[in-house]
Design an enzyme around this catalytic site. Structure first.
Site, PDB file in Angstrom:
ATOM      1  N   ASP A   8       1.126  -1.532  -0.476  1.00 58.02           N
ATOM      2  CA  ASP A   8      -0.188   0.363  -0.490  1.00 58.02           C
ATOM      3  C   ASP A   8       0.600   1.084  -0.154  1.00 58.02           C
ATOM      4  OD1 ASP A   8      -2.172   1.465   0.292  1.00 58.02           O
ATOM      5  OD2 ASP A   8      -1.908   1.887   2.739  1.00 58.02           O
ATOM      6  N   ASP A  10      -0.270   4.994   1.008  1.00 58.70           N
ATOM      7  CA  ASP A  10      -1.053   6.519   2.112  1.00 58.70           C
ATOM      8  C   ASP A  10      -0.575   5.148   3.722  1.00 58.70           C
ATOM      9  OD1 ASP A  10      -0.608   7.594   0.356  1.00 58.70           O
ATOM     10  OD2 ASP A  10      -3.235   7.895   0.057  1.00 58.70           O
TER      11      ASP A  10
END
Length: 242
Positions: A8, A10
């Protein structure tokens, strides 16, 4: 056989949310209430389109936006981890699956010289139009009821693994590194012995610990290794490669 690293972005690779970090380029460093209140659950990308249109209306230049985005901090140990991956590309493939956008992720990786670590980025496509306004589209459409309308990470990961297999690339182990609620869905298609690495204290770790008995049979096949620093992930990865 290679190892696959799936990140991922953020609150995982970077220690903040790139979509909210961009607000720092506005004169007030905040958004008006009418804009904030326009967000509808599951439709974040459309909301961010309105945010970037508002920033365009303020005549904030692409260069100014880029300069602000390049100041977002990396999560502790992530620069070392991605640098290690860059130096071991014969053994490790690395992809990012993110609800951010192509422009932000590219700028942020390039600013730290980490572009070479990442083979593919799956995120919402963004461009600057002829007015220098940043516009974005949804990454794809899907049938998953659990995920936001613009992105199901399970579908992205499944499609990637399928296309790699068709090209003759099979992975001995996949590490999935994330923090958020939308990082739970792809965990369901990982194979026996693969590793889910939730960031400690974040939503994904909490969801994994709350899973009901039916889902626990799925997760019992996987290794769950929480982390606080990219250095812990690096240690696991390095151990596998030796």
């Amino acid at each position: 056989m290679k190892t696959l690293m799936v990140f991922d972005f953020d609150h995982t690779v970077v220690d903040d949310n790139s979509d909210t970090w961009v607000i720092k380029c506005t004169p007030e460093q905040s958004l008006p209430d009418w804009l904030k209140n326009s967000y509808e659950k599951g439709r974040w990308t459309e909301y961010m389109g309105r945010v970037m249109s508002y920033i365009g209306d303020l005549s904030v230049s692409p260069d100014t936006i880029r300069n602000v985005m390049e100041t977002i901090p990396y999560t502790d140990g992530m620069i070392e981890l991605l640098t290690y991956i860059s130096g071991h590309k014969s053994d490790i493939d690395c992809i990012i699956i993110s609800d951010s956008n192509t422009i932000f992720i590219e700028w942020i990786l390039q600013a730290a010289g980490l572009h070479s670590a990442v083979d593919r980025v799956f995120t919402n496509p963004a461009t600057f139009d002829n007015r220098d306004y940043m516009t974005m589209q949804c990454h794809h459409s899907h049938d998953c009821k659990q995920c936001p309308v613009n992105l199901c990470k399970r579908k992205v990961l499944g499609d990637f693994l399928e296309s790699q297999a068709e090209a003759g690339v099979h992975y001995r182990k996949t590490f999935y590194v994330g923090d958020g609620g939308n990082d739970l869905c792809p965990a369901h298609i990982l194979k026996d012995g693969d590793v889910v690495m939730p960031r400690k204290g974040y939503t994904l770790e909490k969801l994994l610990s709350k899973m009901n008995e039916r889902d626990k049979t799925i997760l019992s096949r996987l290794q769950i290794i929480p982390w606080t620093s990219g250095k812990e992930i690096l240690k696991e990865l390095d151990a596998l490669n030796h």
